[in-house]
Design a protein around this motif. Structure first.
Motif, PDB file in Angstrom:
ATOM      1  N   TYR A  93       0.839  -1.204   0.000  1.00  0.00           N
ATOM      2  CA  TYR A  93       0.000   0.000   0.000  1.00  0.00           C
ATOM      3  C   TYR A  93       0.878   1.259   0.000  1.00  0.00           C
ATOM      4  CZ  TYR A  93      -2.576   3.764   2.325  1.00  0.00           C
ATOM      5  OH  TYR A  93      -3.096   4.979   2.682  1.00  0.00           O
ATOM      6  N   ARG A  94       1.920   1.288   0.837  1.00  0.00           N
ATOM      7  CA  ARG A  94       2.827   2.439   0.890  1.00  0.00           C
ATOM      8  C   ARG A  94       3.559   2.613  -0.450  1.00  0.00           C
ATOM      9  NH1 ARG A  94       1.942   6.263   3.988  1.00  0.00           N
ATOM     10  NH2 ARG A  94       4.110   6.839   3.776  1.00  0.00           N
ATOM     11  N   SER A  95       3.942   1.502  -1.058  1.00  0.00           N
ATOM     12  CA  SER A  95       4.586   1.557  -2.370  1.00  0.00           C
ATOM     13  C   SER A  95       3.625   2.095  -3.426  1.00  0.00           C
ATOM     14  CB  SER A  95       5.078   0.164  -2.757  1.00  0.00           C
ATOM     15  OG  SER A  95       5.621   0.168  -4.037  1.00  0.00           O
ATOM     16  N   LEU A  96       2.364   1.682  -3.337  1.00  0.00           N
ATOM     17  CA  LEU A  96       1.334   2.183  -4.261  1.00  0.00           C
ATOM     18  C   LEU A  96       1.183   3.689  -4.122  1.00  0.00           C
ATOM     19  CD1 LEU A  96      -1.050   1.698  -6.255  1.00  0.00           C
ATOM     20  CD2 LEU A  96      -2.473   1.354  -4.240  1.00  0.00           C
ATOM     21  N   LEU A  97       1.132   4.190  -2.887  1.00  0.00           N
ATOM     22  CA  LEU A  97       1.018   5.635  -2.677  1.00  0.00           C
ATOM     23  C   LEU A  97       2.207   6.373  -3.275  1.00  0.00           C
ATOM     24  CD1 LEU A  97      -0.281   5.941   1.000  1.00  0.00           C
ATOM     25  CD2 LEU A  97      -1.556   6.303  -1.107  1.00  0.00           C
ATOM     26  N   ASP A  98       3.399   5.831  -3.082  1.00  0.00           N
ATOM     27  CA  ASP A  98       4.595   6.455  -3.623  1.00  0.00           C
ATOM     28  C   ASP A  98       4.560   6.489  -5.150  1.00  0.00           C
ATOM     29  OD1 ASP A  98       7.209   7.622  -3.422  1.00  0.00           O
ATOM     30  OD2 ASP A  98       8.017   5.672  -4.056  1.00  0.00           O
ATOM     31  N   ARG A  99       4.174   5.392  -5.766  1.00  0.00           N
ATOM     32  CA  ARG A  99       4.107   5.338  -7.233  1.00  0.00           C
ATOM     33  C   ARG A  99       3.008   6.235  -7.788  1.00  0.00           C
ATOM     34  NH1 ARG A  99       4.966  -0.927  -9.082  1.00  0.00           N
ATOM     35  NH2 ARG A  99       6.937  -1.264  -8.010  1.00  0.00           N
ATOM     36  N   MET A 100       1.894   6.354  -7.049  1.00  0.00           N
ATOM     37  CA  MET A 100       0.778   7.187  -7.526  1.00  0.00           C
ATOM     38  C   MET A 100       1.160   8.663  -7.594  1.00  0.00           C
ATOM     39  SD  MET A 100      -2.588   5.466  -5.781  1.00  0.00           S
ATOM     40  CE  MET A 100      -3.592   6.889  -6.123  1.00  0.00           C
ATOM     41  N   ASN A 101       2.124   9.089  -6.784  1.00  0.00           N
ATOM     42  CA  ASN A 101       2.551  10.492  -6.816  1.00  0.00           C
ATOM     43  C   ASN A 101       3.227  10.850  -8.130  1.00  0.00           C
ATOM     44  OD1 ASN A 101       1.592  11.099  -4.281  1.00  0.00           O
ATOM     45  ND2 ASN A 101       3.499  10.539  -3.255  1.00  0.00           N
ATOM     46  N   ASN A 102       3.841   9.877  -8.784  1.00  0.00           N
ATOM     47  CA  ASN A 102       4.627  10.161  -9.980  1.00  0.00           C
ATOM     48  C   ASN A 102       4.049   9.580 -11.269  1.00  0.00           C
ATOM     49  OD1 ASN A 102       6.534  11.367  -8.267  1.00  0.00           O
ATOM     50  ND2 ASN A 102       7.449   9.376  -7.849  1.00  0.00           N
ATOM     51  N   HIS A 103       3.254   8.540 -11.186  1.00  0.00           N
ATOM     52  CA  HIS A 103       2.796   7.834 -12.382  1.00  0.00           C
ATOM     53  C   HIS A 103       1.353   7.382 -12.234  1.00  0.00           C
ATOM     54  CE1 HIS A 103       7.176   7.181 -12.058  1.00  0.00           C
ATOM     55  NE2 HIS A 103       7.155   7.293 -13.379  1.00  0.00           N
ATOM     56  N   GLN A 104       0.781   7.004 -13.365  1.00  0.00           N
ATOM     57  CA  GLN A 104      -0.510   6.326 -13.334  1.00  0.00           C
ATOM     58  C   GLN A 104      -0.234   4.862 -13.005  1.00  0.00           C
ATOM     59  OE1 GLN A 104      -2.207   6.975 -17.193  1.00  0.00           O
ATOM     60  NE2 GLN A 104      -3.418   8.707 -16.454  1.00  0.00           N
ATOM     61  N   ILE A 105      -1.085   4.280 -12.185  1.00  0.00           N
ATOM     62  CA  ILE A 105      -0.896   2.897 -11.755  1.00  0.00           C
ATOM     63  C   ILE A 105      -2.198   2.136 -11.978  1.00  0.00           C
ATOM     64  CG2 ILE A 105      -0.456   1.403  -9.750  1.00  0.00           C
ATOM     65  CD1 ILE A 105       2.010   2.816 -10.681  1.00  0.00           C
ATOM     66  N   GLN A 106      -2.069   0.883 -12.349  1.00  0.00           N
ATOM     67  CA  GLN A 106      -3.213  -0.015 -12.447  1.00  0.00           C
ATOM     68  C   GLN A 106      -3.028  -1.129 -11.420  1.00  0.00           C
ATOM     69  OE1 GLN A 106      -3.067  -1.255 -16.549  1.00  0.00           O
ATOM     70  NE2 GLN A 106      -4.478   0.358 -17.157  1.00  0.00           N
ATOM     71  N   ILE A 107      -4.150  -1.620 -10.888  1.00  0.00           N
ATOM     72  CA  ILE A 107      -4.072  -2.721  -9.926  1.00  0.00           C
ATOM     73  C   ILE A 107      -5.046  -3.823 -10.311  1.00  0.00           C
ATOM     74  CG2 ILE A 107      -3.283  -1.310  -7.994  1.00  0.00           C
ATOM     75  CD1 ILE A 107      -6.082  -1.301  -6.902  1.00  0.00           C
ATOM     76  N   SER A 108      -4.760  -4.997  -9.799  1.00  0.00           N
ATOM     77  CA  SER A 108      -5.615  -6.157 -10.019  1.00  0.00           C
ATOM     78  C   SER A 108      -5.832  -6.850  -8.686  1.00  0.00           C
ATOM     79  CB  SER A 108      -4.958  -7.115 -11.009  1.00  0.00           C
ATOM     80  OG  SER A 108      -5.780  -8.256 -11.189  1.00  0.00           O
ATOM     81  N   PHE A 109      -6.964  -7.488  -8.548  1.00  0.00           N
ATOM     82  CA  PHE A 109      -7.304  -8.255  -7.352  1.00  0.00           C
ATOM     83  C   PHE A 109      -7.471  -9.713  -7.759  1.00  0.00           C
ATOM     84  CE2 PHE A 109      -9.206  -4.017  -7.103  1.00  0.00           C
ATOM     85  CZ  PHE A 109      -8.636  -3.535  -5.945  1.00  0.00           C
ATOM     86  N   PRO A 110      -7.219 -10.657  -6.838  1.00  0.00           N
ATOM     87  CA  PRO A 110      -7.483 -12.060  -7.179  1.00  0.00           C
ATOM     88  C   PRO A 110      -8.955 -12.248  -7.569  1.00  0.00           C
ATOM     89  CG  PRO A 110      -6.311 -11.906  -5.089  1.00  0.00           C
ATOM     90  CD  PRO A 110      -6.666 -10.516  -5.498  1.00  0.00           C
ATOM     91  N   SER A 111      -9.834 -11.592  -6.831  1.00  0.00           N
ATOM     92  CA  SER A 111     -11.261 -11.544  -7.137  1.00  0.00           C
ATOM     93  C   SER A 111     -11.868 -10.435  -6.295  1.00  0.00           C
ATOM     94  CB  SER A 111     -11.947 -12.884  -6.839  1.00  0.00           C
ATOM     95  OG  SER A 111     -11.827 -13.181  -5.462  1.00  0.00           O
TER      96      SER A 111
END
Length: 143
Positions: A93-111
Motif C-alpha cells: 500500500y505504501r509503495s502504491l502511494l509512492d508510485r501514484m505520486n509520480n505515475h498512473q498505476i493499475q491494480i488487479s485483485f485475485p477476485s
C-alpha cells in the motif's frame, strides 16, 4: 437514453457464486449475502487491471485496519476494501502511494466480492498487485 450493457455476469462468476445464485432461484427463502467475480468482470476492456483513482487507510467497526482502493470500472468508480492483516500488504500500500505520486498505476485483485451490508453493497478483496499501464503484459502460463 441509457442502453443496457451487453454482458452476462453469470458467465464470469465463480463456481461457488453460481451455486448460491441457482440455490436462491430454486429456494426463494435463501438469501445470498455475497457474490464473487474476477476483476476482469468490472473492466470495460476485459483486462484484469483497473486504473487506481485513490488509495487510503482506515479502520472498520472493531478497529481492524483496512486499505480502501478506489478504482475505475466500466460503470464508474468503485471502492474495494482490503483488510490489512499483515505487514506485506501495508508495505505494498505504501509503495502504491509512492508510485501514484509520480505515475498512473493499475491494480488487479485475485477476485472482488460484492457483499450485502446493512446500508447497501460493499466490495472487498483479499490482496492486490500493481503495474504501470505501459509495462509489458505478464506471460501466460498454462498447466
Amino acid at each position: 437514453m441509457n442502453t443496457p450493457l451487453n454482458t452476462s455476469f453469470l458467465a464470469e462468476m465463480t463456481i461457488e457464486s453460481k451455486a448460491l445464485v441457482m440455490k436462491s432461484k430454486i429456494n426463494s427463502p435463501v438469501f445470498v449475502n455475497s457474490l464473487t467475480f474476477p476483476t476482469s468482470a468490472f473492466s470495460s476492456t476485459g483486462s484484469e487491471y483497473l486504473p487506481v483513482l485513490k488509495a487510503s487507510k482506515g479502520v472498520i467497526r472493531n478497529k481492524t485496519p483496512v486499505i480502501r482502493l478506489r478504482v475505475l470500472t466500466q460503470t464508474g468508480g468503485l471502492t474495494v476494501t482490503i483488510i490489512c492483516y499483515d505487514e506485506l500488504i501495508y508495505r505494498r500500500y505504501r509503495s502504491l502511494l509512492d508510485r501514484m505520486n509520480n505515475h498512473q498505476i493499475q491494480i488487479s485483485f485475485p477476485s472482488i466480492t460484492i457483499n450485502n451490508g446493512g446500508h447497501g453493497l460493499y466490495f472487498t478483496a483479499d490482496d492486490f498487485k500493481m503495474k504501470s499501464p505501459t509495462a509489458p503484459s505478464e506471460p501466460l502460463i498454462r498447466i
